[in-house]
Design a protein around this motif. Structure first.
Motif, short mmCIF file in Angstrom:
data_model
loop_
_atom_site.label_atom_id
_atom_site.label_comp_id
_atom_site.label_asym_id
_atom_site.label_seq_id
_atom_site.Cartn_x
_atom_site.Cartn_y
_atom_site.Cartn_z
N ASP A 120 1.58 8.73 -5.40
CA ASP A 120 2.30 7.85 -4.57
C ASP A 120 1.46 6.38 -4.94
O ASP A 120 2.22 5.34 -4.81
CB ASP A 120 2.05 7.92 -3.04
N HIS A 121 0.35 6.31 -5.14
CA HIS A 121 -0.63 5.27 -5.34
C HIS A 121 -0.06 4.73 -6.72
O HIS A 121 -0.20 3.42 -7.23
CB HIS A 121 -2.11 5.30 -5.30
N VAL A 122 0.07 5.55 -7.78
CA VAL A 122 0.35 5.22 -9.24
C VAL A 122 1.69 4.46 -9.13
O VAL A 122 2.09 3.65 -9.76
CB VAL A 122 0.71 6.62 -9.93
N HIS A 135 0.81 -1.27 -0.02
CA HIS A 135 -0.16 -0.02 0.11
C HIS A 135 0.78 1.35 -0.25
O HIS A 135 2.01 1.05 0.25
CB HIS A 135 -0.99 -0.11 1.21
N ALA A 136 0.14 2.29 -0.31
CA ALA A 136 0.91 3.69 -0.38
C ALA A 136 1.01 4.36 1.06
O ALA A 136 2.23 4.50 1.40
CB ALA A 136 0.22 4.70 -1.25
N HIS A 137 -0.11 4.49 1.75
CA HIS A 137 -0.10 5.30 2.84
C HIS A 137 -0.93 4.31 3.91
O HIS A 137 -1.78 3.46 3.71
CB HIS A 137 -0.79 6.47 2.64
N PRO A 138 -0.51 4.74 5.36
CA PRO A 138 -1.54 4.01 6.43
C PRO A 138 -2.88 4.49 6.13
O PRO A 138 -3.17 5.79 5.65
CB PRO A 138 -0.90 4.63 7.59
N ASP A 139 -3.93 3.54 6.38
CA ASP A 139 -5.30 3.61 6.22
C ASP A 139 -5.70 3.31 4.81
O ASP A 139 -6.94 2.45 4.62
CB ASP A 139 -5.90 4.95 6.64
N ASP A 140 -4.87 2.97 3.69
CA ASP A 140 -5.19 2.55 2.34
C ASP A 140 -5.50 0.88 2.56
O ASP A 140 -6.12 0.40 1.65
CB ASP A 140 -4.02 2.76 1.26
N GLU A 141 -4.60 0.39 3.49
CA GLU A 141 -4.58 -1.17 3.80
C GLU A 141 -6.39 -1.36 3.96
O GLU A 141 -6.83 -2.42 3.69
CB GLU A 141 -3.80 -1.55 4.64
N GLY A 160 -6.00 3.57 -8.50
CA GLY A 160 -7.56 3.95 -8.09
C GLY A 160 -7.84 5.27 -8.37
O GLY A 160 -8.80 5.36 -9.09
N TYR A 161 -7.05 6.26 -7.91
CA TYR A 161 -7.59 7.76 -8.13
C TYR A 161 -6.55 8.69 -8.50
O TYR A 161 -6.75 9.94 -8.31
CB TYR A 161 -8.59 7.96 -6.79
N GLY A 162 -5.42 8.09 -8.92
CA GLY A 162 -4.66 8.96 -9.49
C GLY A 162 -3.56 9.90 -8.62
O GLY A 162 -2.49 10.63 -9.10
ZN LIG Z 1 -3.04 6.82 0.09
#
Ligand SMILES: [Zn+2]
Length: 264
Positions: free
Chosen positions: A128-130, A8-14, A123-125
């Motif tokens: 960090d997610h890309v 995952h990118a960040h805490p809470d994305d998981e 997901g939304y661009g």
């Molecule tokens: Zn995130």
């Protein structure tokens, strides 16, 4: 028993993207490792490390066996990519090969069978997610591990976006942007029913106190989810979606839904 690494990118994305799947895999006796690229701190302040502590609490609720931070800083959302904080590199500036090498080493060390990553636009661009998508794809190739990518059905996002607009939780100018989120239904290969694990998913979300207690629209949405009655939360967060590159639909693990089994 399989070993699954959820990247995952960040805490809470998981939680939001894969929390129910993690809980379901763990409940079935599989080993799940949560890897986060960024620590979740955009600024190096006195609260540094707080988001990772929240992530560890969330992962424990979901039943994950281990949490690993790849060592990068949050790149933030919006047009400006700020300078790197002292001693750390923002993930959007990270060398993809270097990050993929670190993740591949972990996949090998853990004898991972499966990597959960993100779809090509994360997901939304978010930048960090890309990058999670890019690093995940390369790491899976290096380690020779199967990868499936977390996503959301674009058609469903469009319906939710219009509802949020009516509820004034979404400014009009963001509607068009949201209509391009996720992937078309036709490309989704795995639709995981996590309704039996939504209580854990909601509790894991509540463990992320920083976004829950924050300001702004996303914090409002976060609180709405954390405080909604379980049947409502189940209806909203009871399904998770993945796309496997190449369109294969084999089970994620024994006992797991392989092919789409419900219509959105
Ligand atoms: Zn995130």
């Amino acid at each position: 028993m399989v070993t699954v690494v959820a990247f995952h990118a960040h805490p809470d994305d998981e939680v939001l993207l894969t929390g129910g799947t993690i809980a379901r895999l763990a409940a079935d006796g599989h080993r799940v490792i949560v890897v986060v690229a960024c620590d979740g701190d955009v600024w190096a302040g006195p609260d540094q490390g707080r988001r990772l502590a929240e992530l560890r609490a969330s992962a424990a609720i979901l039943g994950a066996g281990r949490v690993v931070h790849l060592g990068y800083a949050d790149s933030g959302y919006g047009p400006v990519l700020f300078e790197d904080p002292p001693g750390r590199t923002r993930f959007a500036r990270a060398d993809i090969g270097e990050a993929a090498g670190k993740l591949a080493a972990l996949l090998t060390e853990e004898h991972a069978d499966l990597l959960l990553s993100y779809d090509p636009q994360g997901g939304y661009g978010h930048r960090d997610h890309v990058r999670v998508h890019q690093v995940g794809a390369q790491a899976a190739g290096l380690a020779g591990v199967r990868v499936v990518e977390a996503t959301v059905p674009r058609e469903l996002v469009a319906r939710v976006a219009r509802l949020l607009l009516v509820l004034r939780l979404l400014p009009r100018h963001r509607l068009d942007e949201m209509l391009g989120y996720g992937m078309p239904q036709s490309l989704i290969t795995h639709r995981i029913d996590v309704r039996r694990h939504v209580a854990q998913k909601q509790a894991a979300l509540a463990a992320h106190q920083t976004p829950v207690s924050g300001n702004g629209r996303s914090a409002k949405l976060f609180r709405l989810l954390v405080r909604s009655p379980l049947p409502v939360f189940r209806a909203v967060c009871g399904t998770e979606w993945f796309a496997e590159p190449g369109g294969r639909t084999g089970k994620l693990a024994r006992g797991h839904a392989a092919v789409p089994d419900r219509q959105d």
